[in-house]
Design an enzyme around this catalytic site. Structure first.
Site, PDB file in Angstrom:
ATOM      1  N   HIS A  59      33.578  42.365  22.968  1.00 51.34           N
ATOM      2  CA  HIS A  59      32.646  42.633  24.072  1.00 51.34           C
ATOM      3  C   HIS A  59      31.442  41.681  24.055  1.00 51.34           C
ATOM      4  O   HIS A  59      30.957  41.274  25.116  1.00 51.34           O
ATOM      5  CB  HIS A  59      32.213  44.101  24.031  1.00 51.34           C
ATOM      6  CG  HIS A  59      33.358  45.026  24.314  1.00 51.34           C
ATOM      7  ND1 HIS A  59      33.683  46.098  23.495  1.00 51.34           N
ATOM      8  CD2 HIS A  59      34.319  44.990  25.280  1.00 51.34           C
ATOM      9  CE1 HIS A  59      34.762  46.699  23.982  1.00 51.34           C
ATOM     10  NE2 HIS A  59      35.169  46.043  25.049  1.00 51.34           N
ATOM     11  N   GLU A 103      37.445  49.632  37.963  1.00 52.70           N
ATOM     12  CA  GLU A 103      38.444  50.099  36.983  1.00 52.70           C
ATOM     13  C   GLU A 103      39.468  50.930  37.760  1.00 52.70           C
ATOM     14  O   GLU A 103      39.106  51.859  38.489  1.00 52.70           O
ATOM     15  CB  GLU A 103      37.738  50.948  35.922  1.00 52.70           C
ATOM     16  CG  GLU A 103      38.645  51.837  35.063  1.00 52.70           C
ATOM     17  CD  GLU A 103      39.728  51.113  34.293  1.00 52.70           C
ATOM     18  OE1 GLU A 103      39.376  50.336  33.378  1.00 52.70           O
ATOM     19  OE2 GLU A 103      40.906  51.325  34.621  1.00 52.70           O
ATOM     20  N   ASP A 135      41.787  49.210  42.521  1.00 58.96           N
ATOM     21  CA  ASP A 135      42.460  48.004  42.038  1.00 58.96           C
ATOM     22  C   ASP A 135      41.526  46.798  42.152  1.00 58.96           C
ATOM     23  O   ASP A 135      41.015  46.508  43.235  1.00 58.96           O
ATOM     24  CB  ASP A 135      43.724  47.795  42.887  1.00 58.96           C
ATOM     25  CG  ASP A 135      44.454  46.506  42.562  1.00 58.96           C
ATOM     26  OD1 ASP A 135      45.440  46.206  43.249  1.00 58.96           O
ATOM     27  OD2 ASP A 135      44.026  45.796  41.621  1.00 58.96           O
ATOM     28  N   GLY A 136      41.325  46.116  41.065  1.00 55.34           N
ATOM     29  CA  GLY A 136      40.422  44.963  41.045  1.00 55.34           C
ATOM     30  C   GLY A 136      40.868  43.863  41.979  1.00 55.34           C
ATOM     31  O   GLY A 136      40.043  43.181  42.590  1.00 55.34           O
ATOM     32  N   ASP A 153      38.404  42.040  32.251  1.00 55.24           N
ATOM     33  CA  ASP A 153      38.713  42.668  30.963  1.00 55.24           C
ATOM     34  C   ASP A 153      39.838  43.665  31.186  1.00 55.24           C
ATOM     35  O   ASP A 153      39.658  44.888  31.164  1.00 55.24           O
ATOM     36  CB  ASP A 153      37.449  43.368  30.425  1.00 55.24           C
ATOM     37  CG  ASP A 153      37.728  44.087  29.115  1.00 55.24           C
ATOM     38  OD1 ASP A 153      36.916  44.962  28.731  1.00 55.24           O
ATOM     39  OD2 ASP A 153      38.770  43.798  28.495  1.00 55.24           O
ATOM     40  N   SER A 154      41.022  43.109  31.458  1.00 57.21           N
ATOM     41  CA  SER A 154      42.138  44.003  31.836  1.00 57.21           C
ATOM     42  C   SER A 154      43.113  44.139  30.672  1.00 57.21           C
ATOM     43  O   SER A 154      43.019  43.433  29.676  1.00 57.21           O
ATOM     44  CB  SER A 154      42.883  43.403  33.024  1.00 57.21           C
ATOM     45  OG  SER A 154      43.666  42.299  32.565  1.00 57.21           O
ATOM     46  N   THR A 155      44.058  44.989  30.854  1.00 61.27           N
ATOM     47  CA  THR A 155      45.190  45.079  29.942  1.00 61.27           C
ATOM     48  C   THR A 155      46.051  43.831  30.154  1.00 61.27           C
ATOM     49  O   THR A 155      45.755  43.010  31.030  1.00 61.27           O
ATOM     50  CB  THR A 155      45.995  46.353  30.263  1.00 61.27           C
ATOM     51  OG1 THR A 155      45.990  46.558  31.684  1.00 61.27           O
ATOM     52  CG2 THR A 155      45.383  47.570  29.604  1.00 61.27           C
ATOM     53  N   ASP A 156      47.100  43.713  29.371  1.00 59.48           N
ATOM     54  CA  ASP A 156      47.949  42.513  29.475  1.00 59.48           C
ATOM     55  C   ASP A 156      48.738  42.515  30.787  1.00 59.48           C
ATOM     56  O   ASP A 156      48.808  43.530  31.472  1.00 59.48           O
ATOM     57  CB  ASP A 156      48.889  42.467  28.254  1.00 59.48           C
ATOM     58  CG  ASP A 156      48.106  42.030  27.009  1.00 59.48           C
ATOM     59  OD1 ASP A 156      48.519  42.403  25.896  1.00 59.48           O
ATOM     60  OD2 ASP A 156      47.078  41.349  27.169  1.00 59.48           O
ATOM     61  N   PRO A 160      49.822  47.830  36.130  1.00 63.63           N
ATOM     62  CA  PRO A 160      48.769  47.630  37.155  1.00 63.63           C
ATOM     63  C   PRO A 160      47.989  46.323  36.957  1.00 63.63           C
ATOM     64  O   PRO A 160      47.366  45.835  37.887  1.00 63.63           O
ATOM     65  CB  PRO A 160      47.853  48.841  36.964  1.00 63.63           C
ATOM     66  CG  PRO A 160      48.138  49.378  35.614  1.00 63.63           C
ATOM     67  CD  PRO A 160      49.558  49.025  35.326  1.00 63.63           C
TER      68      PRO A 160
HETATM   69  N1  SAM Z   1      39.581  45.334  25.857  1.00 63.11           N
HETATM   70  C1  SAM Z   1      40.953  45.555  26.208  1.00 63.11           C
HETATM   71  C2  SAM Z   1      41.779  44.323  26.030  1.00 63.11           C
HETATM   72  O1  SAM Z   1      41.265  43.347  25.511  1.00 63.11           O
HETATM   73  O2  SAM Z   1      42.959  44.333  26.369  1.00 63.11           O
HETATM   74  C3  SAM Z   1      41.067  46.031  27.621  1.00 63.11           C
HETATM   75  C4  SAM Z   1      39.895  46.853  28.065  1.00 63.11           C
HETATM   76  S1  SAM Z   1      40.151  48.062  29.229  1.00 63.11           S
HETATM   77  C5  SAM Z   1      40.718  49.403  28.335  1.00 63.11           C
HETATM   78  C6  SAM Z   1      41.501  47.467  30.192  1.00 63.11           C
HETATM   79  C7  SAM Z   1      41.454  48.209  31.510  1.00 63.11           C
HETATM   80  O3  SAM Z   1      42.050  47.464  32.559  1.00 63.11           O
HETATM   81  C8  SAM Z   1      42.211  49.544  31.476  1.00 63.11           C
HETATM   82  O4  SAM Z   1      41.277  50.592  31.451  1.00 63.11           O
HETATM   83  C9  SAM Z   1      43.058  49.525  32.746  1.00 63.11           C
HETATM   84  O5  SAM Z   1      43.065  50.777  33.411  1.00 63.11           O
HETATM   85  C10 SAM Z   1      42.354  48.449  33.557  1.00 63.11           C
HETATM   86  N2  SAM Z   1      43.184  47.837  34.610  1.00 63.11           N
HETATM   87  C11 SAM Z   1      44.479  47.461  34.555  1.00 63.11           C
HETATM   88  N3  SAM Z   1      44.873  46.955  35.736  1.00 63.11           N
HETATM   89  C12 SAM Z   1      43.792  46.997  36.576  1.00 63.11           C
HETATM   90  C13 SAM Z   1      43.564  46.613  37.933  1.00 63.11           C
HETATM   91  N4  SAM Z   1      44.547  46.083  38.683  1.00 63.11           N
HETATM   92  N5  SAM Z   1      42.332  46.797  38.454  1.00 63.11           N
HETATM   93  C14 SAM Z   1      41.325  47.348  37.697  1.00 63.11           C
HETATM   94  N6  SAM Z   1      41.479  47.744  36.407  1.00 63.11           N
HETATM   95  C15 SAM Z   1      42.709  47.561  35.858  1.00 63.11           C
END
Ligand code: SAM
Length: 279
Positions: A59, A103, A135-136, A153-156, A160
């Site tokens: 972070h 988010e 949705d971002g 800062d999304s998931t892989d 989504p």
């Molecule tokens: N720090 C973590 C990492 O390095 O992978 C990820 C942080 S956070 C938990 C990742 C967030 O991305 C999740 O809460 C997920 O719900 C969100 N996310 C996934 N797809 C998204 C989208 N299309 N728009 C907004 N948020 C999304």
């Protein structure tokens, strides 16, 4: 008990810890484990997202290299980041007037507020924050707001988050960035996911004039250095003199545990094996 992180078909990590929360939201499986080694751990769809003990690295590095090198950052957009860690670091800047956090899954924010208070602290209730549960990709397509910094800062790139790795998404971000604007995104593990940074680098260099890879060592993001890509419309985080950065760092009393002005420049120095993936 031990829980297993199924990172890949051939690489798995196990951690000792007790399950303290489990739910399936409209978007993903959410779990929180409490571990002796890393404190509480957020796991989404079986993948470790963040832990109380080492979250500061990710972070801080997703925030300070861009905020501190910008002369006057006033508006930031954060996509994903439901654990609140990026938001907490951003809000340390008094010049910041507005942060929009988009988010897709509100359940992540609820779980963070309940179980990961050491990460989000009171960030979500700061009056400068506009919280959108959507949705971002849709947000950046439609918004007319302009930003100095966009943090993805999304998931892989599965489920989504897949849309957050597309050329259209990056072109929309380019449009909503101000003249000296910067976008930064995580692009996976240098050793275990080399194609993630390579593919993102190719698309981003199509859209932005400057794309700089950046690395950090994050214990629970296994597989060597963790990669980030920094995309700039012009000015980059390296276009600042060390004494200026140092002065700003001291004036803000940021109290960071990984980032510092020396690391600001060092994190852009790449080992050859990462340079080769990008060539
Ligand atoms: N720090 C973590 C990492 O390095 O992978 C990820 C942080 S956070 C938990 C990742 C967030 O991305 C999740 O809460 C997920 O719900 C969100 N996310 C996934 N797809 C998204 C989208 N299309 N728009 C907004 N948020 C999304």
């Amino acid at each position: 008990m031990f829980f297993r992180e199924d990172l890949f078909s051939d690489v798995k990590m196990t951690y000792e810890g007790s399950l303290v929360h489990a739910e399936t939201s409209a978007f993903q499986d959410l779990k929180i484990y409490d571990t002796a080694r890393f404190g509480k751990v957020l796991v989404l769809d079986g993948v470790v997202q963040t832990t109380q003990k080492d979250e500061f690295i990710y972070h801080e590095m997703l925030t300070h290299p861009f905020m501190l090198s910008h002369p006057k950052p006033e508006a930031a957009l954060v996509i994903g980041a439901g654990d609140g860690g990026v938001l907490r670091e951003l809000l340390k800047y008094r010049s910041l007037k507005k942060v929009v956090l988009v988010e897709i899954d509100g359940a992540v924010i609820d779980v963070a507020k309940k179980h990961l208070r050491s990460i989000c602290q009171d960030a979500f209730s700061d009056k400068r924050v506009e919280l959108l549960i959507e949705d971002g990709a849709k947000y950046v397509r439609q918004t007319q707001q302009l930003f100095d910094l966009v943090i993805v800062d999304s998931t892989d790139p599965v489920g989504p988050a897949q849309v957050l790795f597309s050329r259209a998404f990056y072109a929309d971000i380019y449009r909503i960035l101000r003249k000296d604007g910067i976008m930064v995104r995580q692009t996976g593990s240098s050793f275990l996911q080399p194609l993630e940074i390579r593919d993102s680098f190719r698309i981003l260099t199509d859209v932005f004039s400057e794309v700089l890879p950046m690395v950090a060592a994050i214990p629970t993001y296994v597989g060597g250095f963790f990669n980030f890509l920094v995309s700039a419309k012009g000015r980059t985080p390296l276009d600042v003199a060390f004494p200026t950065l140092n002065k700003r760092y001291d004036a803000l009393r940021l109290q960071t545990k990984y980032y510092n002005p020396e690391m600001h420049f060092a994190c852009f120095a790449l080992p050859n094996y990462i340079k080769e993936v990008l060539e």
